[in-house]
Scaffold this motif. Structure first.
Motif, PDB file in Angstrom:
ATOM      1  N   PRO A 103      -4.658  12.445   2.798  1.00 40.54           N
ATOM      2  CA  PRO A 103      -4.592  11.149   3.509  1.00 40.54           C
ATOM      3  C   PRO A 103      -4.954   9.960   2.621  1.00 40.54           C
ATOM      4  N   ILE A 104      -5.890  10.147   1.712  1.00 43.58           N
ATOM      5  CA  ILE A 104      -6.285   9.035   0.828  1.00 43.58           C
ATOM      6  C   ILE A 104      -5.185   8.778  -0.211  1.00 43.58           C
ATOM      7  N   VAL A 105      -4.680   9.852  -0.787  1.00 41.43           N
ATOM      8  CA  VAL A 105      -3.597   9.689  -1.773  1.00 41.43           C
ATOM      9  C   VAL A 105      -2.375   9.047  -1.109  1.00 41.43           C
ATOM     10  N   GLY A 106      -2.137   9.393   0.150  1.00 38.53           N
ATOM     11  CA  GLY A 106      -1.012   8.800   0.869  1.00 38.53           C
ATOM     12  C   GLY A 106      -1.112   7.278   0.945  1.00 38.53           C
ATOM     13  N   LYS A 107      -2.346   6.762   1.001  1.00 37.22           N
ATOM     14  CA  LYS A 107      -2.527   5.301   1.075  1.00 37.22           C
ATOM     15  C   LYS A 107      -2.158   4.617  -0.238  1.00 37.22           C
ATOM     16  N   ILE A 108      -2.004   5.416  -1.284  1.00 34.38           N
ATOM     17  CA  ILE A 108      -1.579   4.887  -2.590  1.00 34.38           C
ATOM     18  C   ILE A 108      -0.100   5.220  -2.832  1.00 34.38           C
ATOM     19  N   PHE A 109       0.237   6.481  -2.584  1.00 38.87           N
ATOM     20  CA  PHE A 109       1.578   6.965  -2.915  1.00 38.87           C
ATOM     21  C   PHE A 109       2.646   6.298  -2.039  1.00 38.87           C
ATOM     22  N   LYS A 112       3.156   2.573  -3.097  1.00 36.09           N
ATOM     23  CA  LYS A 112       3.577   2.394  -4.496  1.00 36.09           C
ATOM     24  C   LYS A 112       4.928   3.049  -4.804  1.00 36.09           C
ATOM     25  N   ILE A 113       5.204   4.189  -4.178  1.00 40.68           N
ATOM     26  CA  ILE A 113       6.411   4.947  -4.553  1.00 40.68           C
ATOM     27  C   ILE A 113       7.430   5.005  -3.412  1.00 40.68           C
ATOM     28  N   ILE A 114       7.002   5.440  -2.249  1.00 42.52           N
ATOM     29  CA  ILE A 114       7.968   5.663  -1.158  1.00 42.52           C
ATOM     30  C   ILE A 114       8.521   4.345  -0.615  1.00 42.52           C
ATOM     31  N   ALA A 115       7.637   3.422  -0.285  1.00 44.45           N
ATOM     32  CA  ALA A 115       8.098   2.173   0.349  1.00 44.45           C
ATOM     33  C   ALA A 115       9.054   1.379  -0.555  1.00 44.45           C
ATOM     34  N   ASN A 171       0.818  13.689  -6.660  1.00 48.41           N
ATOM     35  CA  ASN A 171       1.246  12.389  -6.108  1.00 48.41           C
ATOM     36  C   ASN A 171       0.553  11.233  -6.823  1.00 48.41           C
ATOM     37  N   LEU A 172      -0.719  11.417  -7.154  1.00 49.70           N
ATOM     38  CA  LEU A 172      -1.423  10.376  -7.914  1.00 49.70           C
ATOM     39  C   LEU A 172      -0.785  10.201  -9.285  1.00 49.70           C
ATOM     40  N   ARG A 173      -0.469  11.327  -9.891  1.00 48.72           N
ATOM     41  CA  ARG A 173       0.174  11.317 -11.207  1.00 48.72           C
ATOM     42  C   ARG A 173       1.493  10.567 -11.163  1.00 48.72           C
ATOM     43  N   HIS A 174       2.265  10.772 -10.110  1.00 48.53           N
ATOM     44  CA  HIS A 174       3.523  10.026  -9.953  1.00 48.53           C
ATOM     45  C   HIS A 174       3.251   8.520  -9.877  1.00 48.53           C
ATOM     46  N   CYS A 175       2.064   8.160  -9.414  1.00 47.26           N
ATOM     47  CA  CYS A 175       1.694   6.726  -9.340  1.00 47.26           C
ATOM     48  C   CYS A 175       1.078   6.243 -10.651  1.00 47.26           C
ATOM     49  N   GLY A 176       1.005   7.116 -11.655  1.00 49.25           N
ATOM     50  CA  GLY A 176       0.407   6.751 -12.940  1.00 49.25           C
ATOM     51  C   GLY A 176      -1.112   6.771 -12.898  1.00 49.25           C
ATOM     52  N   ILE A 177      -1.680   7.502 -11.945  1.00 44.14           N
ATOM     53  CA  ILE A 177      -3.144   7.540 -11.807  1.00 44.14           C
ATOM     54  C   ILE A 177      -3.651   8.949 -12.096  1.00 44.14           C
ATOM     55  N   ARG A 178      -4.565   9.038 -13.058  1.00 47.14           N
ATOM     56  CA  ARG A 178      -5.238  10.309 -13.350  1.00 47.14           C
ATOM     57  C   ARG A 178      -6.721  10.028 -13.427  1.00 47.14           C
ATOM     58  N   SER A 210      13.644  12.993  -9.798  1.00 45.59           N
ATOM     59  CA  SER A 210      14.324  12.541  -8.582  1.00 45.59           C
ATOM     60  C   SER A 210      13.778  11.192  -8.114  1.00 45.59           C
ATOM     61  N   LEU A 211      12.533  10.881  -8.456  1.00 44.07           N
ATOM     62  CA  LEU A 211      11.959   9.586  -8.064  1.00 44.07           C
ATOM     63  C   LEU A 211      12.157   8.524  -9.161  1.00 44.07           C
ATOM     64  N   GLY A 212      12.758   8.934 -10.269  1.00 48.77           N
ATOM     65  CA  GLY A 212      12.990   7.999 -11.373  1.00 48.77           C
ATOM     66  C   GLY A 212      11.704   7.608 -12.089  1.00 48.77           C
ATOM     67  N   LEU A 213      10.772   8.576 -12.191  1.00 49.31           N
ATOM     68  CA  LEU A 213       9.473   8.304 -12.819  1.00 49.31           C
ATOM     69  C   LEU A 213       9.316   9.142 -14.072  1.00 49.31           C
ATOM     70  N   ALA A 214       8.342   8.758 -14.925  1.00 47.94           N
ATOM     71  CA  ALA A 214       7.995   9.601 -16.067  1.00 47.94           C
ATOM     72  C   ALA A 214       7.094  10.709 -15.563  1.00 47.94           C
ATOM     73  N   SER A 215       7.290  11.948 -16.032  1.00 41.24           N
ATOM     74  CA  SER A 215       6.430  13.050 -15.592  1.00 41.24           C
ATOM     75  C   SER A 215       5.210  13.181 -16.481  1.00 41.24           C
TER      76      SER A 215
END
Ligand SMILES: N[C@@H](CCC(=O)N[C@@H](CS)C(=O)NCC(=O)O)C(=O)O
Length: 215
Positions: A103-109, A112-115, A171-178, A210-215
């Motif tokens: 739920p917390i990661v969802g507030k970031i992901f 930042k990514i889906i919307a 999901n955090l990683r997809h947002c560039g957060i580690r 598929s999301l057009g992000l760097a892995s």
């Protein structure tokens, strides 16, 4: 061959897919976006959520339920400890991932990514940063202490608890957060190793592409 219903980037769908990969079970992926799902899909997943699962005549919803079912029909390699205390600890970490991290990661992901991708909406960066600054560190602190010098959360081997926790961090990683490795060295080392497993790595790469992000 069983079918997984769900979409890339859901931590719960990823949890199931990693679980199946660890077991070496091939499956078909039937894409379902969990918005206005069809009445047909609701017969399989009455809450309209992803993932759902079909195995012959058996249909199931909920990642935890599906993983527990798969463990019974494909017991090896075991992903739930036999020891009662270790078993409960593994379930706890699975729940910590599902009910605490996701739920917390969802507030970031989501913002930042889906919307931006699916709803053409820009994130409220200040609101996102507040979650990053205030809500992530307590999660990281807890996990840092739980992992300590170990490779896995429970029982010195990979379990459903590790999958449940590590999936949200993708999901955090997809947002560039580690997690910052100087502040959370155990967690950082642990995540690097778990995400490099053959069950996680290709999924992370597939999703990033598929999301057009760097892995
Ligand atoms: N407890 C469920 C949670 C699944 C879940 O919340 N999935 C999200 C996608 S990440 C969903 O389908 N959301 C749509 C909704 O809540 O209507 C599980 O473990 O499978």
């Amino acid at each position: 061959m069983p079918t997984v219903f769900g979409a890339n980037a859901s931590p719960f769908v990823r949890k199931l897919r990693v679980f199946l990969a660890e077991k070496g079970i091939p499956y078909d992926l039937d894409p379902v976006i969990p918005i206005n799902v069809s009445p047909e899909y609701r017969k399989i997943s009455p809450l309209g959520k992803i993932p759902a699962f079909r195995d012959g005549d058996v249909t199931l919803a909920d990642s935890s339920v599906i993983c527990a079912y798969v463990e019974r029909i494909h017991p090896e390699p075991a992903l739930y400890p036999k020891d009662p205390v270790e078993y409960a600890r593994a379930l706890w970490f699975e729940e910590y991932g599902d009910g605490g991290i996701a739920p917390i990661v969802g507030k970031i992901f989501f913002p930042k990514i889906i919307a931006p991708i699916f709803f053409n909406q820009k994130p409220d960066e200040a609101a996102v940063q507040k979650v990053v600054d205030e809500e992530l560190p307590p999660l990281f602190d807890y996990l840092e202490g739980q992992i300590g010098g170990k490779d896995f959360l429970v029982a010195s081997r990979f379990t459903i608890g590790d999958i449940g926790v590590a999936t949200g961090f993708v999901n955090l990683r997809h947002c560039g957060i580690r997690p910052d490795a100087t502040r959370w060295p155990n967690l950082s080392r642990y995540l690097a190793a778990v995400h490099a497993r053959p069950s996680f790595k290709p999924l992370i790469e597939e999703e990033a592409q598929s999301l057009g992000l760097a892995s």
